[in-house]
Enzyme design. Structure first.
Site, PDB file in Angstrom:
ATOM      1  N   SER A   1       2.985   9.581  -5.661  1.00  0.00           N
ATOM      2  CA  SER A   1       2.551   7.863  -5.895  1.00  0.00           C
ATOM      3  C   SER A   1       2.878   8.222  -7.178  1.00  0.00           C
ATOM      4  O   SER A   1       4.034   7.995  -7.610  1.00  0.00           O
ATOM      5  CB  SER A   1       1.887   7.783  -5.281  1.00  0.00           C
TER       6      SER A   1
ATOM      7  N   ASP B   1      -0.132   0.011  -9.559  1.00  0.00           N
ATOM      8  CA  ASP B   1      -1.866   0.776 -10.030  1.00  0.00           C
ATOM      9  C   ASP B   1      -2.092  -0.864 -10.931  1.00  0.00           C
ATOM     10  O   ASP B   1      -1.526  -1.544 -11.970  1.00  0.00           O
ATOM     11  CB  ASP B   1      -1.715   2.069 -11.164  1.00  0.00           C
TER      12      ASP B   1
ATOM     13  N   HIS C   1       4.810   3.031  -2.301  1.00  0.00           N
ATOM     14  CA  HIS C   1       4.193   2.376  -1.419  1.00  0.00           C
ATOM     15  C   HIS C   1       4.381   1.115  -0.793  1.00  0.00           C
ATOM     16  O   HIS C   1       4.118   0.096  -1.061  1.00  0.00           O
ATOM     17  CB  HIS C   1       3.079   2.149  -1.262  1.00  0.00           C
TER      18      HIS C   1
END
Length: 231
Positions: free
Chosen positions: A121, A136, A158
């Protein structure tokens, strides 16, 4: 270089890193201890707790974990380490912390020298050219968006496909990546779905995992590549 850049650390219904167990046994086969970099975690779990979580997995493959926060000198910890694991969380916080302590280039140099690296990630985001394709929120302000450039493109971990029929007026992941490309036309973006990872070994960079991967380039329609695709 010898690294894995994974979209996620945990798949639904599985234990932490369990889906990568066989791959990590190979990646870290020549080392007995791994330096863990937990800087991406902003809250909810301390660096110590996060390190214990990682350690519980690596015990299964006979490896020890030490958190970088356990060392007085972060630079020495990176220089002396045999291998690295950077976990997920907030990429802005991770990049800010690495640049503040002059660790980004140092970590890159050690990985380029052949030390094994696992990123998940946020830890995968920093393997790209820069962090501009992270999902993010900018909870802090890094001095630079530049990352390690282990791969010659950016990564979107993701990655989620648009959901047909969903009544939602916000941007899809695909829309945001295409917006990035309008201002960064030379940078390819790899949309890495959960369950997939990038593997660099013996001079070959390959996509591995359970799903196809979405590729975005300026001026082209986005397209799919299958597991086993080499850059």
């Amino acid at each position: 270089m010898n690294f894995i850049l994974a979209s996620t650390s945990t798949l639904p219904g599985e234990e932490f890193l369990e889906y990568l167990k066989t791959e990590l046994e190979i990646l870290f086969s020549q080392v007995d201890e791994i330096l863990f970099i937990p800087f991406a975690r902003p809250s909810g779990i301390s660096h110590e707790e996060y390190t214990l979580k990682a350690a519980s997995f690596f015990q299964k493959i006979g490896k020890k974990i030490r958190g970088i926060h356990e060392f007085e000198d972060y630079s020495t910890a990176i220089r002396d380490a045999k291998a690295y694991f950077t976990g997920g969380g907030n990429t802005f916080l991770l990049v800010k912390t690495l640049h503040e302590h002059q660790l980004m280039t140092l970590l890159k140099d050690n990985i380029y020298a052949g030390k094994p690296y696992l990123g998940c990630s946020a830890g995968t985001n920093i393997g790209g050219l820069n962090m501009k394709t992270t999902n993010d929120m900018p909870i802090v302000y890094p001095s630079s968006f530049d990352c390690m450039g282990l791969v010659p493109f950016n990564i979107n971990p993701h990655y989620l496909d648009p959901i047909a029929g969903l009544k939602h007026n916000g941007e899809t992941r695909e829309t945001r990546i295409k917006e990035f490309l309008t201002q960064n036309q030379e940078t390819m973006v790899v949309g890495l779905r959960e369950g997939n990872w990038l593997r660099h070994k013996d001079g070959v960079l390959r996509i591995e995992g359970s799903q196809s991967t979405r590729i975005f380039e300026y001026g082209k329609e986005s397209y799919e590549v299958e597991t086993g695709f080499c850059f």
